[in-house]
Motif scaffolding. Structure first.
Motif, PDB file in Angstrom:
ATOM      1  N   SER A 104       0.811  -1.216   0.000  1.00  0.00           N
ATOM      2  CA  SER A 104       0.000   0.000   0.000  1.00  0.00           C
ATOM      3  C   SER A 104       0.847   1.271   0.000  1.00  0.00           C
ATOM      4  O   SER A 104       0.291   2.374  -0.102  1.00  0.00           O
ATOM      5  N   GLY A 105       2.159   1.139   0.172  1.00  0.00           N
ATOM      6  CA  GLY A 105       3.030   2.300   0.195  1.00  0.00           C
ATOM      7  C   GLY A 105       2.867   3.162   1.428  1.00  0.00           C
ATOM      8  O   GLY A 105       2.989   4.391   1.362  1.00  0.00           O
ATOM      9  N   ILE A 106       2.590   2.536   2.578  1.00  0.00           N
ATOM     10  CA  ILE A 106       2.412   3.270   3.827  1.00  0.00           C
ATOM     11  C   ILE A 106       3.385   2.742   4.876  1.00  0.00           C
ATOM     12  O   ILE A 106       3.968   1.666   4.721  1.00  0.00           O
ATOM     13  N   ALA A 107       3.551   3.494   5.942  1.00  0.00           N
ATOM     14  CA  ALA A 107       4.517   3.143   6.984  1.00  0.00           C
ATOM     15  C   ALA A 107       3.928   2.124   7.958  1.00  0.00           C
ATOM     16  O   ALA A 107       2.739   2.165   8.277  1.00  0.00           O
ATOM     17  N   LEU A 108       4.769   1.220   8.414  1.00  0.00           N
ATOM     18  CA  LEU A 108       4.447   0.345   9.535  1.00  0.00           C
ATOM     19  C   LEU A 108       5.269   0.810  10.729  1.00  0.00           C
ATOM     20  O   LEU A 108       6.505   0.845  10.663  1.00  0.00           O
ATOM     21  N   LEU A 109       4.592   1.179  11.806  1.00  0.00           N
ATOM     22  CA  LEU A 109       5.238   1.614  13.037  1.00  0.00           C
ATOM     23  C   LEU A 109       4.884   0.613  14.133  1.00  0.00           C
ATOM     24  O   LEU A 109       3.712   0.287  14.319  1.00  0.00           O
ATOM     25  N   GLU A 110       5.888   0.138  14.847  1.00  0.00           N
ATOM     26  CA  GLU A 110       5.678  -0.895  15.862  1.00  0.00           C
ATOM     27  C   GLU A 110       5.843  -0.303  17.264  1.00  0.00           C
ATOM     28  O   GLU A 110       6.914   0.193  17.615  1.00  0.00           O
ATOM     29  N   ASP A 111       4.771  -0.359  18.037  1.00  0.00           N
ATOM     30  CA  ASP A 111       4.855  -0.008  19.449  1.00  0.00           C
ATOM     31  C   ASP A 111       5.249  -1.285  20.191  1.00  0.00           C
ATOM     32  O   ASP A 111       4.438  -2.186  20.374  1.00  0.00           O
ATOM     33  N   ALA A 112       6.493  -1.342  20.596  1.00  0.00           N
ATOM     34  CA  ALA A 112       7.021  -2.530  21.257  1.00  0.00           C
ATOM     35  C   ALA A 112       7.250  -2.288  22.746  1.00  0.00           C
ATOM     36  O   ALA A 112       8.102  -2.917  23.364  1.00  0.00           O
ATOM     37  N   ALA A 113       6.459  -1.382  23.336  1.00  0.00           N
ATOM     38  CA  ALA A 113       6.642  -1.052  24.754  1.00  0.00           C
ATOM     39  C   ALA A 113       6.545  -2.283  25.645  1.00  0.00           C
ATOM     40  O   ALA A 113       7.278  -2.415  26.624  1.00  0.00           O
ATOM     41  N   HIS A 114       5.630  -3.196  25.314  1.00  0.00           N
ATOM     42  CA  HIS A 114       5.440  -4.411  26.120  1.00  0.00           C
ATOM     43  C   HIS A 114       6.258  -5.584  25.597  1.00  0.00           C
ATOM     44  O   HIS A 114       6.188  -6.668  26.177  1.00  0.00           O
ATOM     45  N   ALA A 115       6.995  -5.404  24.517  1.00  0.00           N
ATOM     46  CA  ALA A 115       7.495  -6.551  23.758  1.00  0.00           C
ATOM     47  C   ALA A 115       8.993  -6.519  23.527  1.00  0.00           C
ATOM     48  O   ALA A 115       9.476  -6.976  22.491  1.00  0.00           O
ATOM     49  N   ILE A 116       9.749  -6.028  24.493  1.00  0.00           N
ATOM     50  CA  ILE A 116      11.186  -5.877  24.295  1.00  0.00           C
ATOM     51  C   ILE A 116      11.884  -7.225  24.104  1.00  0.00           C
ATOM     52  O   ILE A 116      12.963  -7.295  23.517  1.00  0.00           O
ATOM     53  N   GLY A 117      11.260  -8.319  24.537  1.00  0.00           N
ATOM     54  CA  GLY A 117      11.875  -9.629  24.368  1.00  0.00           C
ATOM     55  C   GLY A 117      11.104 -10.578  23.467  1.00  0.00           C
ATOM     56  O   GLY A 117      11.488 -11.737  23.322  1.00  0.00           O
ATOM     57  N   SER A 118      10.022 -10.094  22.856  1.00  0.00           N
ATOM     58  CA  SER A 118       9.166 -10.967  22.045  1.00  0.00           C
ATOM     59  C   SER A 118       9.702 -11.106  20.625  1.00  0.00           C
ATOM     60  O   SER A 118      10.385 -10.212  20.109  1.00  0.00           O
ATOM     61  N   GLU A 119       9.342 -12.222  20.003  1.00  0.00           N
ATOM     62  CA  GLU A 119       9.759 -12.493  18.625  1.00  0.00           C
ATOM     63  C   GLU A 119       8.564 -12.972  17.814  1.00  0.00           C
ATOM     64  O   GLU A 119       7.591 -13.502  18.359  1.00  0.00           O
ATOM     65  N   ILE A 120       8.667 -12.793  16.513  1.00  0.00           N
ATOM     66  CA  ILE A 120       7.689 -13.344  15.579  1.00  0.00           C
ATOM     67  C   ILE A 120       8.403 -13.610  14.263  1.00  0.00           C
ATOM     68  O   ILE A 120       9.250 -12.819  13.831  1.00  0.00           O
ATOM     69  N   GLY A 121       8.123 -14.749  13.667  1.00  0.00           N
ATOM     70  CA  GLY A 121       8.777 -15.107  12.415  1.00  0.00           C
ATOM     71  C   GLY A 121      10.282 -15.227  12.543  1.00  0.00           C
ATOM     72  O   GLY A 121      11.007 -14.986  11.568  1.00  0.00           O
ATOM     73  N   GLY A 122      10.754 -15.583  13.742  1.00  0.00           N
ATOM     74  CA  GLY A 122      12.190 -15.742  13.955  1.00  0.00           C
ATOM     75  C   GLY A 122      12.953 -14.442  14.113  1.00  0.00           C
ATOM     76  O   GLY A 122      14.189 -14.456  14.157  1.00  0.00           O
ATOM     77  N   ARG A 123      12.244 -13.313  14.238  1.00  0.00           N
ATOM     78  CA  ARG A 123      12.893 -12.011  14.392  1.00  0.00           C
ATOM     79  C   ARG A 123      12.303 -11.276  15.582  1.00  0.00           C
ATOM     80  O   ARG A 123      11.135 -11.488  15.947  1.00  0.00           O
ATOM     81  N   PRO A 124      13.075 -10.384  16.205  1.00  0.00           N
ATOM     82  CA  PRO A 124      12.519  -9.611  17.321  1.00  0.00           C
ATOM     83  C   PRO A 124      11.396  -8.696  16.872  1.00  0.00           C
ATOM     84  O   PRO A 124      11.422  -8.141  15.765  1.00  0.00           O
ATOM     85  N   VAL A 125      10.388  -8.551  17.717  1.00  0.00           N
ATOM     86  CA  VAL A 125       9.399  -7.503  17.500  1.00  0.00           C
ATOM     87  C   VAL A 125      10.139  -6.167  17.439  1.00  0.00           C
ATOM     88  O   VAL A 125      11.052  -5.908  18.220  1.00  0.00           O
ATOM     89  N   GLY A 126       9.768  -5.342  16.494  1.00  0.00           N
ATOM     90  CA  GLY A 126      10.442  -4.060  16.318  1.00  0.00           C
ATOM     91  C   GLY A 126      11.406  -4.034  15.156  1.00  0.00           C
ATOM     92  O   GLY A 126      12.037  -3.009  14.907  1.00  0.00           O
ATOM     93  N   THR A 127      11.514  -5.155  14.422  1.00  0.00           N
ATOM     94  CA  THR A 127      12.438  -5.209  13.284  1.00  0.00           C
ATOM     95  C   THR A 127      11.709  -5.347  11.956  1.00  0.00           C
ATOM     96  O   THR A 127      12.339  -5.605  10.933  1.00  0.00           O
ATOM     97  N   TYR A 128      10.397  -5.177  11.951  1.00  0.00           N
ATOM     98  CA  TYR A 128       9.625  -5.296  10.719  1.00  0.00           C
ATOM     99  C   TYR A 128       9.212  -3.934  10.157  1.00  0.00           C
ATOM    100  O   TYR A 128       9.062  -3.779   8.953  1.00  0.00           O
ATOM    101  N   GLY A 129       9.003  -2.978  11.019  1.00  0.00           N
ATOM    102  CA  GLY A 129       8.448  -1.710  10.584  1.00  0.00           C
ATOM    103  C   GLY A 129       9.497  -0.717  10.116  1.00  0.00           C
ATOM    104  O   GLY A 129      10.703  -0.949  10.202  1.00  0.00           O
ATOM    105  N   ASP A 130       9.016   0.410   9.617  1.00  0.00           N
ATOM    106  CA  ASP A 130       9.908   1.518   9.281  1.00  0.00           C
ATOM    107  C   ASP A 130      10.541   2.081  10.549  1.00  0.00           C
ATOM    108  O   ASP A 130      11.670   2.578  10.528  1.00  0.00           O
TER     109      ASP A 130
END
Length: 378
Positions: A104-130
């Motif tokens: 869609s050509g839009i930004a993904l912003l991740e609020d990882a306030a609760h998720a400093i140690g969480s992962e998804i898809g083998g990567r840390p939360v906070g590494t997918y967004g702009d």
């Protein structure tokens, strides 16, 4: 944090200030931001302060993550960004959201306030967004500070300037209060004066929440919205629970933060162990690999009775987000969810349990006869 995320990171005095800086950079004024209705109201007001229109997303009922497939196509076409919540550390579907945002050509912003140690898809939360924002008030317990992480390292200098323009000078009194706070809180707990302390705060006018949600004050909020984007008009809402959110940190804050962040590995291991214990209970709905959750959302039929029972055992329940933001703020300030019932069900039944107090919490729930929440839709 650079080593953990593989991204350039900028220290901010609070997660909410980092989010405001990110929103102002990645979203044009008047843009529309898809977000979760089960979220802290402070985050809602930060979105408004950035001159943006919150759009409440449909959620999956078992963990209140964004239901990507249930977002209508006409909603997708009108968005400027998606803001994840990763509520209590349960990851939103970042891989799918990242793909859709790129399409869609839009930004993904991740609020990882609760998720400093969480992962998804083998990567840390906070590494997918702009960009992503992290809090040091949660897992580390520093009660101050956070990080803004960005995909493009070339953005760091500009974001640093934007941050600095919003900072307020350090104050000796604020540093002293911060230094004494752990000892004061320990004394209150040890003397069982929590009720008296809350009463004193109300008398002094420093207690800003009588209910789960802060007062909306729609008249004042409408006037503030007319002046957005600007942080100042929203200060009465954005500062709640953290008046130092724009304060330049002094040595005491930075040293304590550094010390607590250095223990993060041990802290996350303890959260993971407690999470596993809580997820094995009849009040939990396991959703995948065990994460080091900040809180575990147990789903209880009578959530308020459970909170009362826990309070008798000196277990304080926080991080409740009920009612959902679209019910709380209404159509004047947000686009309501196209499918609100899952969010309402989750917000009504979720009991955020501290993994570090898993034994006590489970003992109280068993002794009180707490029943699991009825299935969604019943």
């Amino acid at each position: 944090m650079r080593a953990r995320l593989g991204r350039e990171c900028l220290y901010v005095p609070s997660c909410r200030l980092g989010l405001y800086v990110a929103l102002r950079h990645f979203c044009p004024p008047g843009g529309r931001v898809l977000m979760s209705p089960v979220n802290d109201d402070v985050i809602f007001f930060v979105v408004l302060a950035a001159g943006l229109r919150p759009v409440q997303a449909p959620l999956r009922p078992h963990d209140a993550t964004i239901d990507t497939a249930a977002v209508p196509e006409d909603v997708w076409r009108g968005l400027s960004a998606v803001l994840t919540t990763n509520l209590y550390g349960n990851p939103d579907p970042a891989p799918q959201l990242a793909a859709r945002c790129a399409e869609s050509g839009i930004a993904l912003l991740e609020d990882a306030a609760h998720a400093i140690g969480s992962e998804i898809g083998g990567r840390p939360v906070g590494t997918y967004g702009d960009a992503s924002v992290f809090s040091l008030s949660k897992h580390t317990g520093a009660k101050a500070g956070g990080f803004l992480a960005v995909r493009d390292p070339a953005l760091r200098a500009g974001l640093e300037r934007a941050r600095d323009a919003l900072l307020r000078p350090a104050r000796a009194g604020a540093e002293l209060a911060y230094a004494l706070r752990p000892s004061a809180e320990a004394a209150v707990r040890g003397l069982r004066l929590a009720g008296a302390a809350r009463a004193a705060m109300r008398l002094l006018g420093t207690a800003e929440r009588e209910e789960i949600r802060m007062p909306l004050r729609p008249g004042g909020l409408k006037a503030a919205t007319a002046r957005a984007p600007a942080l100042g008009p929203f200060h009465p809402w954005v500062r709640v629970d953290m008046h130092d959110y724009r304060l330049t940190p002094g040595r005491v804050r930075l040293r304590r933060t550094e010390r607590l962040l250095g223990r993060l590995g041990t802290t996350l291991a303890a959260h993971r162990a407690g999470t596993e214990q809580l997820l094995a209970s009849p009040w939990a709905l396991p959703t995948g690999p065990v994460q080091p959750l900040f809180r575990v959302p147990l789903l209880v039929a009578d959530r308020d009775a459970a909170i009362t029972a826990l309070a008798r055992a000196r277990v304080t329940t926080g991080y409740l987000y009920d009612p959902p933001l679209d019910d709380y703020a209404g159509a004047p300030f947000t686009d309501v969810s196209p499918a609100p019932e899952a969010a309402r069900w989750f917000a009504r039944h979720a009991l955020p349990a501290d993994p570090l107090r898993a034994d006590v919490t489970l003992g109280v729930l068993r002794a009180s006869g707490a029943r699991p929440a009825p299935p969604h839709g019943d």
